[in-house]
Motif scaffolding. Structure first.
Motif, PDB file in Angstrom:
ATOM      1  N   ASP A 101       0.862  -1.180   0.000  1.00  0.00           N
ATOM      2  CA  ASP A 101       0.000   0.000   0.000  1.00  0.00           C
ATOM      3  C   ASP A 101       0.900   1.232   0.000  1.00  0.00           C
ATOM      4  O   ASP A 101       1.631   1.486   0.957  1.00  0.00           O
ATOM      5  CB  ASP A 101      -0.875  -0.048   1.275  1.00  0.00           C
ATOM      6  N   PRO A 102       0.885   2.001  -1.091  1.00  0.00           N
ATOM      7  CA  PRO A 102       1.794   3.155  -1.186  1.00  0.00           C
ATOM      8  C   PRO A 102       1.482   4.235  -0.148  1.00  0.00           C
ATOM      9  O   PRO A 102       2.306   5.124   0.087  1.00  0.00           O
ATOM     10  CB  PRO A 102       1.556   3.686  -2.606  1.00  0.00           C
ATOM     11  N   ASN A 103       0.312   4.135   0.462  1.00  0.00           N
ATOM     12  CA  ASN A 103      -0.037   5.133   1.467  1.00  0.00           C
ATOM     13  C   ASN A 103       0.248   4.671   2.890  1.00  0.00           C
ATOM     14  O   ASN A 103      -0.222   5.282   3.848  1.00  0.00           O
ATOM     15  CB  ASN A 103      -1.517   5.504   1.344  1.00  0.00           C
ATOM     16  N   LEU A 104       0.969   3.560   3.013  1.00  0.00           N
ATOM     17  CA  LEU A 104       1.270   3.033   4.341  1.00  0.00           C
ATOM     18  C   LEU A 104       2.782   2.903   4.493  1.00  0.00           C
ATOM     19  O   LEU A 104       3.436   2.201   3.709  1.00  0.00           O
ATOM     20  CB  LEU A 104       0.577   1.668   4.500  1.00  0.00           C
TER      21      LEU A 104
ATOM     22  N   PHE B 155       5.672   1.052   9.612  1.00  0.00           N
ATOM     23  CA  PHE B 155       4.403   1.085  10.330  1.00  0.00           C
ATOM     24  C   PHE B 155       3.526  -0.116   9.933  1.00  0.00           C
ATOM     25  O   PHE B 155       2.798  -0.667  10.757  1.00  0.00           O
ATOM     26  CB  PHE B 155       3.667   2.400  10.066  1.00  0.00           C
ATOM     27  N   ALA B 156       3.648  -0.540   8.672  1.00  0.00           N
ATOM     28  CA  ALA B 156       2.915  -1.730   8.229  1.00  0.00           C
ATOM     29  C   ALA B 156       3.356  -2.933   9.065  1.00  0.00           C
ATOM     30  O   ALA B 156       2.533  -3.771   9.458  1.00  0.00           O
ATOM     31  CB  ALA B 156       3.168  -1.982   6.745  1.00  0.00           C
ATOM     32  N   LYS B 157       4.654  -2.999   9.356  1.00  0.00           N
ATOM     33  CA  LYS B 157       5.153  -4.098  10.196  1.00  0.00           C
ATOM     34  C   LYS B 157       4.568  -4.012  11.602  1.00  0.00           C
ATOM     35  O   LYS B 157       4.237  -5.032  12.216  1.00  0.00           O
ATOM     36  CB  LYS B 157       6.696  -4.049  10.262  1.00  0.00           C
ATOM     37  N   GLN B 158       4.481  -2.781  12.119  1.00  0.00           N
ATOM     38  CA  GLN B 158       3.894  -2.579  13.444  1.00  0.00           C
ATOM     39  C   GLN B 158       2.439  -3.062  13.470  1.00  0.00           C
ATOM     40  O   GLN B 158       2.020  -3.774  14.397  1.00  0.00           O
ATOM     41  CB  GLN B 158       3.985  -1.091  13.807  1.00  0.00           C
ATOM     42  N   LEU B 159       1.674  -2.685  12.442  1.00  0.00           N
ATOM     43  CA  LEU B 159       0.259  -3.090  12.398  1.00  0.00           C
ATOM     44  C   LEU B 159       0.139  -4.612  12.299  1.00  0.00           C
ATOM     45  O   LEU B 159      -0.717  -5.230  12.940  1.00  0.00           O
ATOM     46  CB  LEU B 159      -0.466  -2.427  11.220  1.00  0.00           C
ATOM     47  N   THR B 160       1.013  -5.197  11.499  1.00  0.00           N
ATOM     48  CA  THR B 160       1.000  -6.654  11.349  1.00  0.00           C
ATOM     49  C   THR B 160       1.309  -7.334  12.671  1.00  0.00           C
ATOM     50  O   THR B 160       0.673  -8.327  13.043  1.00  0.00           O
ATOM     51  CB  THR B 160       2.046  -7.088  10.283  1.00  0.00           C
ATOM     52  N   LYS B 161       2.258  -6.753  13.384  1.00  0.00           N
ATOM     53  CA  LYS B 161       2.630  -7.288  14.697  1.00  0.00           C
ATOM     54  C   LYS B 161       1.440  -7.203  15.657  1.00  0.00           C
ATOM     55  O   LYS B 161       1.137  -8.159  16.380  1.00  0.00           O
ATOM     56  CB  LYS B 161       3.823  -6.498  15.238  1.00  0.00           C
TER      57      LYS B 161
ATOM     58  N   ASN C  32       0.123  14.862  12.261  1.00  0.00           N
ATOM     59  CA  ASN C  32       1.547  14.652  12.005  1.00  0.00           C
ATOM     60  C   ASN C  32       1.797  13.219  11.552  1.00  0.00           C
ATOM     61  O   ASN C  32       2.598  12.963  10.663  1.00  0.00           O
ATOM     62  CB  ASN C  32       2.358  14.973  13.259  1.00  0.00           C
ATOM     63  N   GLY C  33       1.073  12.289  12.185  1.00  0.00           N
ATOM     64  CA  GLY C  33       1.202  10.887  11.805  1.00  0.00           C
ATOM     65  C   GLY C  33       0.752  10.646  10.362  1.00  0.00           C
ATOM     66  O   GLY C  33       1.382   9.880   9.630  1.00  0.00           O
ATOM     67  N   LEU C  34      -0.302  11.301   9.953  1.00  0.00           N
ATOM     68  CA  LEU C  34      -0.788  11.122   8.576  1.00  0.00           C
ATOM     69  C   LEU C  34       0.282  11.560   7.573  1.00  0.00           C
ATOM     70  O   LEU C  34       0.460  10.934   6.523  1.00  0.00           O
ATOM     71  CB  LEU C  34      -2.078  11.923   8.352  1.00  0.00           C
ATOM     72  N   GLN C  35       1.014  12.624   7.918  1.00  0.00           N
ATOM     73  CA  GLN C  35       2.078  13.099   7.026  1.00  0.00           C
ATOM     74  C   GLN C  35       3.191  12.066   6.892  1.00  0.00           C
ATOM     75  O   GLN C  35       3.866  12.008   5.871  1.00  0.00           O
ATOM     76  CB  GLN C  35       2.704  14.383   7.574  1.00  0.00           C
ATOM     77  N   ARG C  36       3.376  11.258   7.941  1.00  0.00           N
ATOM     78  CA  ARG C  36       4.406  10.214   7.904  1.00  0.00           C
ATOM     79  C   ARG C  36       3.865   8.877   7.410  1.00  0.00           C
ATOM     80  O   ARG C  36       4.522   7.851   7.515  1.00  0.00           O
ATOM     81  CB  ARG C  36       5.013  10.032   9.302  1.00  0.00           C
ATOM     82  N   LYS C  37       2.616   8.914   6.942  1.00  0.00           N
ATOM     83  CA  LYS C  37       1.937   7.694   6.447  1.00  0.00           C
ATOM     84  C   LYS C  37       1.774   6.651   7.539  1.00  0.00           C
ATOM     85  O   LYS C  37       1.897   5.440   7.295  1.00  0.00           O
ATOM     86  CB  LYS C  37       2.690   7.091   5.249  1.00  0.00           C
ATOM     87  N   THR C  38       1.533   7.136   8.765  1.00  0.00           N
ATOM     88  CA  THR C  38       1.300   6.204   9.861  1.00  0.00           C
ATOM     89  C   THR C  38      -0.129   6.330  10.391  1.00  0.00           C
ATOM     90  O   THR C  38      -0.377   6.141  11.577  1.00  0.00           O
ATOM     91  CB  THR C  38       2.306   6.404  11.014  1.00  0.00           C
TER      92      THR C  38
ATOM     93  N   ASP D 234      -8.384   7.142   7.718  1.00  0.00           N
ATOM     94  CA  ASP D 234      -7.474   8.157   8.265  1.00  0.00           C
ATOM     95  C   ASP D 234      -6.466   8.584   7.188  1.00  0.00           C
ATOM     96  O   ASP D 234      -6.360   9.743   6.838  1.00  0.00           O
ATOM     97  CB  ASP D 234      -6.693   7.609   9.482  1.00  0.00           C
ATOM     98  N   GLN D 235      -5.757   7.588   6.655  1.00  0.00           N
ATOM     99  CA  GLN D 235      -4.660   7.905   5.746  1.00  0.00           C
ATOM    100  C   GLN D 235      -5.153   8.534   4.444  1.00  0.00           C
ATOM    101  O   GLN D 235      -4.457   9.321   3.822  1.00  0.00           O
ATOM    102  CB  GLN D 235      -3.836   6.640   5.458  1.00  0.00           C
ATOM    103  N   THR D 236      -6.386   8.226   4.063  1.00  0.00           N
ATOM    104  CA  THR D 236      -6.936   8.780   2.828  1.00  0.00           C
ATOM    105  C   THR D 236      -7.019  10.303   2.892  1.00  0.00           C
ATOM    106  O   THR D 236      -6.967  10.980   1.872  1.00  0.00           O
ATOM    107  CB  THR D 236      -8.338   8.189   2.540  1.00  0.00           C
ATOM    108  N   LEU D 237      -7.114  10.867   4.098  1.00  0.00           N
ATOM    109  CA  LEU D 237      -7.219  12.322   4.235  1.00  0.00           C
ATOM    110  C   LEU D 237      -5.941  13.006   3.770  1.00  0.00           C
ATOM    111  O   LEU D 237      -5.965  14.142   3.306  1.00  0.00           O
ATOM    112  CB  LEU D 237      -7.515  12.712   5.688  1.00  0.00           C
ATOM    113  N   PHE D 238      -4.816  12.279   3.885  1.00  0.00           N
ATOM    114  CA  PHE D 238      -3.545  12.823   3.401  1.00  0.00           C
ATOM    115  C   PHE D 238      -3.271  12.370   1.970  1.00  0.00           C
ATOM    116  O   PHE D 238      -2.692  13.098   1.169  1.00  0.00           O
ATOM    117  CB  PHE D 238      -2.399  12.390   4.312  1.00  0.00           C
TER     118      PHE D 238
END
Ligand code: HEM
Ligand SMILES: *[C@@H]1O[C@H](CO)[C@@H](O)[C@H](O)[C@H]1NC(C)=O
Ligand SMILES: *[C@@H]1O[C@H](CO)[C@@H](O)[C@H](O)[C@H]1NC(C)=O
Length: 315
Positions: free
Chosen positions: A210-213, A217-223, A248-254, A260-264
């Motif tokens: 996912d280019p927006n993730l 952080f993807a690893k964190q979510l998977t964990k 701020n997190g959205l800007q970092r794609k987290t 949430d992420q779609t807003l950025f």
């Protein structure tokens, strides 16, 4: 004695400046004569509850949103299911609603002070407001005078936004309730508090990248999801503090949810995210104005509502 007098003057001032009835029948200082201690009772109850469990701030805020988005702010989310009726709160969309005991607690005290006067819908909107402030967010006044509705049906929860929606779908859905895109982005900032469960974001963890993730952080979510569907992931780095860390997190794609992420990710709302990430005061101002607007969403039943004696049951 001095305190009581001071309070009296304050209440009077509020009355003179604030007694404006809107077309919706709500007004500032609504309980000033009928139950002058309504606001402090709710505030003290919320404060006590949050001192014991700070994570309940998120629960109260979310519950108010769910109440207002389904047939207006009428306390319908508080009703328990009965024989033959499955209530809103028992929908899978209720997922992890929390804080019902806080509302029950405030209601019990208010029924002792001024029986039959303060609606459950008002208690919930005051409690959400007080929770935001307690967590470090803006302080603001909301109008009161809502009535409690008699309808709470599981099928109505389809009107809640799904976490998989993209920006244009969110703009459309919030637009149906009269909100602008900017107000939708500000309200989404409520996700500065609380957590989502794996079941709400695992749609993002497929094999395709996912280019927006963000990849870490993807690893964190998977964990997080390794612990199961109910495992919790905080929305931002400060889950019990109301701040602009979410943006701020959205800007970092987290961002945690797709919604949430779609807003950025979306060009139509990215500028608003930049603005709130850069300027927390602007976020606070827009958020409080949008919250007041949300708290005024009109029940279809209108004046047919009641003031419940017990927030879980119609009278
Ligand atoms: C923009 C559309 C929105 C979507 C798609 C959405 C969806 C969700 C989802 C899926 C969760 C996590 C549920 C779980 O997994 O347990 C959640 C949590 C939460 N939502 Fe939203 N939400 C939206 C807007 C809002 C708004 C407008 C508010 C309040 C003004 C709000 C307040 C919250 C809070 C505070 C939590 C954390 C609850 C807790 O930790 O107990 N959300 N939301
Ligand atoms: C939410 O709904 C589920 C069923 O989908 C139910 O098991 C749960 O008790 C409900 N939660 C609350 C707080 O009522
Ligand atoms: C958003 O979702 C809708 C409906 O699924 C789709 O038609 C639209 O193309 C999507 N928009 C973007 C920007 O992805």
């Amino acid at each position: 004695m001095v305190i009581a007098k001071l309070l009296g003057v304050l209440l009077l001032l509020e009355m003179i400046s604030g007694l404006r009835f809107g077309a919706d029948g709500l007004s500032m200082g609504y309980y000033i004569m009928s139950c002058p201690f309504a606001e402090p009772i709710v505030r003290n109850t919320v404060t006590r509850a949050l001192q014991a469990d700070p994570t309940l701030a998120a629960g109260l805020l979310r519950m108010h949103f769910h109440d207002c988005f389904i047939e207006g702010c009428d306390g319908s989310v508080l009703l328990d299911s009965t024989e033959g009726n499955t209530a809103e709160k028992d929908s899978p969309a209720n997922l992890s609603l929390r804080g019902f005991e806080v509302i029950d607690d405030a209601k019990k005290q208010l029924e002792q002070q001024c029986p039959g006067v303060v609606s459950c819908a008002d208690i919930l909107s005051m409690a959400a407001r007080d929770a935001v402030f307690w967590a470090g967010g803006p302080v603001y006044d909301i109008p009161n005078g809502r009535k409690d509705g008699k309808r709470s049906k599981i099928e109505d929860t389809i009107n809640l936004p799904a976490p998989t929606l993209n920006a244009s779908e969110l703009i459309k859905m919030f637009g149906q309730h009269g909100f602008t895109a900017q107000e939708m982005v500000a309200l989404s900032g409520a996700h500065t508090l609380g957590v989502a469960r794996c079941s709400s974001f695992k749609n993002r963890l497929s094999d395709t990248v996912d280019p927006n993730l963000d990849s870490d952080f993807a690893k964190q979510l998977t964990k997080t999801c390794k612990a199961g569907d109910n495992a919790e992931q905080p929305f931002d780095s400060t889950r019990n503090i109301f701040d602009n860390a979410y943006y701020n997190g959205l800007q970092r794609k987290t961002g945690v949810l797709t919604s949430d992420q779609t807003l950025f990710a979306s060009a139509s709302t990215r500028g608003i995210v930049y603005g709130y990430a850069f300027n927390q005061a602007m976020f606070f101002l827009d958020f409080q104005q949008a919250m007041v607007k949300m708290s005024k969403l009109d029940p279809k039943e209108g004046s047919k509502g009641e003031v419940r004696g017990n927030c879980r049951k119609i009278n």
